[in-house]
Design a protein around this motif. Structure first.
Motif, mmCIF file in Angstrom:
data_model
loop_
_atom_site.group_PDB
_atom_site.id
_atom_site.type_symbol
_atom_site.label_atom_id
_atom_site.label_comp_id
_atom_site.label_asym_id
_atom_site.label_seq_id
_atom_site.Cartn_x
_atom_site.Cartn_y
_atom_site.Cartn_z
ATOM 1 N N VAL A 58 -44.870 69.725 8.921
ATOM 2 C CA VAL A 58 -43.717 70.234 9.671
ATOM 3 C C VAL A 58 -42.526 69.286 9.609
ATOM 4 O O VAL A 58 -41.384 69.730 9.523
ATOM 5 N N LYS A 62 -37.822 72.983 6.805
ATOM 6 C CA LYS A 62 -36.804 73.801 7.447
ATOM 7 C C LYS A 62 -37.477 74.718 8.465
ATOM 8 O O LYS A 62 -38.549 75.261 8.208
ATOM 9 N N ALA A 63 -36.846 74.854 9.613
ATOM 10 C CA ALA A 63 -37.362 75.748 10.649
ATOM 11 C C ALA A 63 -37.484 77.161 10.105
ATOM 12 O O ALA A 63 -36.636 77.626 9.338
ATOM 13 N N GLY A 64 -38.565 77.835 10.480
ATOM 14 C CA GLY A 64 -38.759 79.221 10.076
ATOM 15 C C GLY A 64 -39.166 79.423 8.639
ATOM 16 O O GLY A 64 -38.979 80.511 8.093
ATOM 17 N N TYR A 71 -41.802 84.852 11.620
ATOM 18 C CA TYR A 71 -40.919 84.199 12.577
ATOM 19 C C TYR A 71 -39.938 85.181 13.202
ATOM 20 O O TYR A 71 -39.613 86.211 12.607
ATOM 21 N N MET A 75 -35.493 81.963 14.737
ATOM 22 C CA MET A 75 -36.085 80.818 14.042
ATOM 23 C C MET A 75 -35.757 80.863 12.556
ATOM 24 O O MET A 75 -35.414 79.837 11.957
ATOM 25 N N TRP A 82 -36.843 70.031 10.609
ATOM 26 C CA TRP A 82 -37.604 69.336 11.635
ATOM 27 C C TRP A 82 -37.683 67.838 11.338
ATOM 28 O O TRP A 82 -38.174 67.430 10.289
ATOM 29 N N THR A 86 -34.859 66.731 16.172
ATOM 30 C CA THR A 86 -34.927 68.180 16.376
ATOM 31 C C THR A 86 -36.247 68.592 17.020
ATOM 32 O O THR A 86 -36.266 69.477 17.874
ATOM 33 N N LEU A 87 -37.338 67.940 16.636
ATOM 34 C CA LEU A 87 -38.625 68.240 17.271
ATOM 35 C C LEU A 87 -38.615 67.847 18.744
ATOM 36 O O LEU A 87 -39.119 68.583 19.593
ATOM 37 N N TYR A 90 -36.658 70.478 20.621
ATOM 38 C CA TYR A 90 -37.390 71.742 20.656
ATOM 39 C C TYR A 90 -38.586 71.664 21.593
ATOM 40 O O TYR A 90 -38.825 72.576 22.388
ATOM 41 N N ILE A 98 -33.500 76.594 20.379
ATOM 42 C CA ILE A 98 -33.328 77.751 19.484
ATOM 43 C C ILE A 98 -33.451 79.013 20.342
ATOM 44 O O ILE A 98 -34.541 79.582 20.490
ATOM 45 N N ASN A 101 -36.105 82.345 20.168
ATOM 46 C CA ASN A 101 -37.340 82.151 19.410
ATOM 47 C C ASN A 101 -38.505 82.745 20.197
ATOM 48 O O ASN A 101 -38.395 83.009 21.390
#
Length: 125
Positions: A58, A62-64, A71, A75, A82, A86-87, A90, A98, A101
């Motif tokens: 992860v 890239k997210a999603g 997703y 997302m 990530w 960013t994690l 989130y 986001i 989501n």
């Protein structure tokens, strides 16, 4: 005092660089693995998708974009890669980070637990 201004500028630079710190606490991936047990009801520590996407690899992804996972549009359209910053955001508040989501999770409020969880996620390949 000039020294105070320099210190404030230094701290602001570190914060803007995305360094996540908790005073006196080094990241502990072992503790993060323990924190992850609550996540494992929905997420696997490898690429296997469950209710949530597999979290192997992860960090840097890239997210999603995990293969084979459905997703939300939010997302899929998030322009996020990530990383620790960013994690952390989130995990603290998924809907704030986001909006829209699908993850039905209120967030992990303890910053030490988040920091350790992020350290553990970084070990997952």
């Amino acid at each position: 005092m000039k020294t105070e201004g320099t210190l404030v500028a230094f701290v602001a630079t570190i914060a803007l660089a995305g360094v996540i710190t908790t005073p006196g606490h080094a990241q502990d991936a072992g503790h993060g693995k323990t924190v992850f047990k609550a996540c494992s009801a929905c997420h696997a520590p490898d690429q296997a998708n469950r209710v949530g996407p597999g979290l192997g690899g992860v960090v840097g992804r890239k997210a999603g974009s995990a293969a084979g996972f459905r997703y939300s549009n939010a997302m899929k359209n998030a322009e996020i890669v990530w990383d620790a910053t960013t994690l952390d955001a989130y995990l603290e508040s998924p809907q704030k980070a986001i909006p829209g989501n699908k993850m039905p999770y209120a967030g992990l409020k303890n910053p030490t637990d988040r920091m350790d969880l992020v350290a553990y996620l970084a070990t997952l390949k």
